[in-house]
Write an enzyme that holds these catalytic residues in place. Structure first.
Site, PDB file in Angstrom:
ATOM      1  N   ASN A 255     -24.276 -67.376 -48.092  1.00  0.00           N
ATOM      2  CA  ASN A 255     -22.916 -66.903 -48.330  1.00  0.00           C
ATOM      3  C   ASN A 255     -22.881 -65.370 -48.268  1.00  0.00           C
ATOM      4  O   ASN A 255     -22.489 -64.693 -49.226  1.00  0.00           O
ATOM      5  CB  ASN A 255     -22.389 -67.407 -49.669  1.00  0.00           C
ATOM      6  CG  ASN A 255     -20.876 -67.507 -49.699  1.00  0.00           C
ATOM      7  OD1 ASN A 255     -20.193 -67.070 -48.774  1.00  0.00           O
ATOM      8  ND2 ASN A 255     -20.333 -68.079 -50.764  1.00  0.00           N
TER       9      ASN A 255
ATOM     10  N   HIS B  83     -15.831 -68.608 -58.391  1.00  0.00           N
ATOM     11  CA  HIS B  83     -16.120 -69.950 -57.888  1.00  0.00           C
ATOM     12  C   HIS B  83     -15.228 -71.019 -58.524  1.00  0.00           C
ATOM     13  O   HIS B  83     -14.892 -72.000 -57.863  1.00  0.00           O
ATOM     14  CB  HIS B  83     -17.592 -70.309 -58.121  1.00  0.00           C
ATOM     15  CG  HIS B  83     -18.506 -69.843 -57.027  1.00  0.00           C
ATOM     16  ND1 HIS B  83     -19.071 -68.592 -57.022  1.00  0.00           N
ATOM     17  CD2 HIS B  83     -18.931 -70.463 -55.895  1.00  0.00           C
ATOM     18  CE1 HIS B  83     -19.824 -68.461 -55.937  1.00  0.00           C
ATOM     19  NE2 HIS B  83     -19.750 -69.567 -55.230  1.00  0.00           N
TER      20      HIS B  83
END
Length: 494
Positions: A317, A348
């Site tokens: 990521n 998140h």
């Protein structure tokens, strides 16, 4: 199914966009309008009227930028965008469908939140802070004029990245829309600046085909192997009672490795879509081969063969890691590592497992850093010893990563603590002992020295990350192209 169908449609639209709405044939205004409308259509098709959240979040953030002013707008935009995302995640998780990912409209909002906050900081850097107060990367990413509403919506909601990203810098995106992304900078061996411009656009077809092949293999792996190796089996009562420790740790590793291909599929497909539209070109390597990884989100080989916690995080990521670095780590006044992990957990979502993972990640990161700083230099003199060291650190890294992210997959507190208690919190305790044996004070004293002798892969990744966001982009402001190229050239030299 909606996601895959929309992404395949976006892939075809990207090919059409590059062919028929090329910057040499169409004005930036038309390209912005088409990219935005296609993006909003895909969002509406995939998420229904939940897609209005994308427009609302972007619209209010733009209004905040206009009325607050460049001095403090980055703070207000950061708090609003992250707060709005969190409210949406709470309602989706605790009101609608806990543990289910169907119609998860908060996923695209996570990317939009990154874009809103990163652009706010870039405008603040470019229009308020003094040039000499900026780091080289901040100086070259700084935006020196306020974007129009159309440019802002196009950046946040374009069809290439609205469903799965990845994050890109505002200047890189505007450069692509205006057709200036193929202006290359090449430095001669003697260090003199030699600017050359390609007359024709390089073709992304080979890069797109390779990435689509990776997507196909990842999807096949996910649909076959992943389902036979569920992560939940790590907390199965019979498995825990009968399996030996080596077997349990081996299954922990393979089950978490099998959970990764779905991310490989989604992120690589998103990268291929951007490349198919002509976005993502990062120049040529030393052999003259085109590089289409300007906004790539992962490096699979480095992930699977990483020999340190940092190496794994640097290649997983990637754009989110860069975002965390730019808006938090580089600007934190105290405990930047802890603040960055907390921000990552909040971004998140609101599942407790995310917070368990990132709090565990803080311990693992600090412990891994302490070990590496204090003992690695004893094992790098002899090639044979270094190979053994790399094998051991690879095994330790893979087990540590798997151990850390189990709550991220299990989501809830009870199964996560069931897993950790079945392992007697062994790696948590080991990390604390490492930090007691190798105090952080000792590591900090040697930090500057360590930076000068950091391993080749670390320097390479840092240089690539810097090059990735600063090369081959020109500014959408009053600076001339010559000044921008000089800025990038000096940054790369540093």
């Amino acid at each position: 199914v909606n996601f895959v169908v929309c992404q395949l449609f976006a892939l075809l639209a990207a090919i059409w966009f590059r062919t028929y709405l090329h910057s040499s044939k169409t004005s930036p205004f038309i390209r912005h309008v088409v990219a935005t409308l296609l993006g909003l259509y895909l969002a509406l098709f995939c998420f229904g009227w939940y897609a209005l959240h994308f427009v609302i979040q972007s619209g209010i953030s733009y209004y905040i930028m206009i009325i607050i002013g460049v001095e403090n707008m980055h703070k207000y935009c950061f708090v609003f965008a992250l707060g709005y995302l969190t409210v949406c995640q709470i309602t989706r998780v605790y009101i609608f469908d806990y543990g289910q990912y169907s119609a998860d409209f908060s996923g695209p909002m996570m990317i939009i939140t990154q874009k809103i906050t990163s652009l706010a900081f870039e405008i603040h850097d470019g229009m308020f802070r003094k040039n000499e107060d900026l780091t080289p990367s901040q100086r070259c990413l700084a935006v020196r004029r306020m974007p129009s509403l159309l440019e802002y919506l196009s950046y946040n909601c374009n069809f290439m990245g609205i469903l799965a990203g990845p994050l890109c810098s505002y200047k890189d995106y505007i450069t692509f829309i205006e057709g200036r992304s193929y202006q290359l900078q090449q430095s001669e061996a003697n260090g003199k600046e030699d600017t050359k411009y390609e007359q024709t656009d390089p073709s992304p077809n080979i890069a797109v085909a390779q990435k689509l092949l990776i997507c196909g293999l990842s999807l096949l792996f996910h649909m076959t192997i992943t389902k036979t190796l569920p992560v939940e089996y790590n907390i199965d009562d019979n498995f825990r009672a009968t399996a030996s420790w080596p077997v349990r740790f081996f299954y922990l590793y393979v089950s978490l490795m099998a959970a990764r291909p779905k991310y490989y599929f989604a992120w690589t497909l998103a990268d291929a879509i951007n490349n198919a539209a002509g976005f993502g070109f990062r120049g040529y390597d030393k052999n003259g081969v085109t590089r289409w990884d300007l906004i790539s989100n992962l490096r699979i080989q480095q992930i699977e063969f990483s020999t340190s916690f940092k190496m794994f995080l640097d290649n997983w990521n990637i754009q989110t890691a860069l975002w965390l670095k730019r808006v938090c780590y580089e600007r934190a006044t105290f405990s930047p590592t802890i603040q960055t992990f907390i921000l990552s957990a909040i971004w998140h979502g609101v599942y407790p497992g995310y917070y368990l993972t990132f709090l565990t990640g803080v311990l693992m990161t600090l412990a891994a850093r302490a070990i590496r700083n204090n003992i690695r230099h004893y094992f790098v003199e002899s090639p044979a010893v270094k190979v053994c060291y790399d094998v051991v650190t690879w095994m330790a890294t893979q087990i540590a990563i798997s151990y850390t992210v189990v709550p991220f997959v299990l989501l809830s507190v009870k199964p996560s603590f069931t897993f950790y208690s079945s392992c007697y919190f062994c790696l948590h305790i080991a990390s604390i002992l490492v930090l007691l044996v190798f105090p952080l004070k000792r590591t900090q004293k040697g930090s500057k020295k360590h930076e000068t002798i950091q391993p080749v892969w670390s320097r390479t990744l840092e240089e690539e990350n810097l090059l990735q966001k600063n090369s081959y982009s020109t500014t959408n402001n009053s600076f001339s192209q010559k000044q921008e190229i000089t800025c990038r050239y000096q940054t790369l030299k540093q």
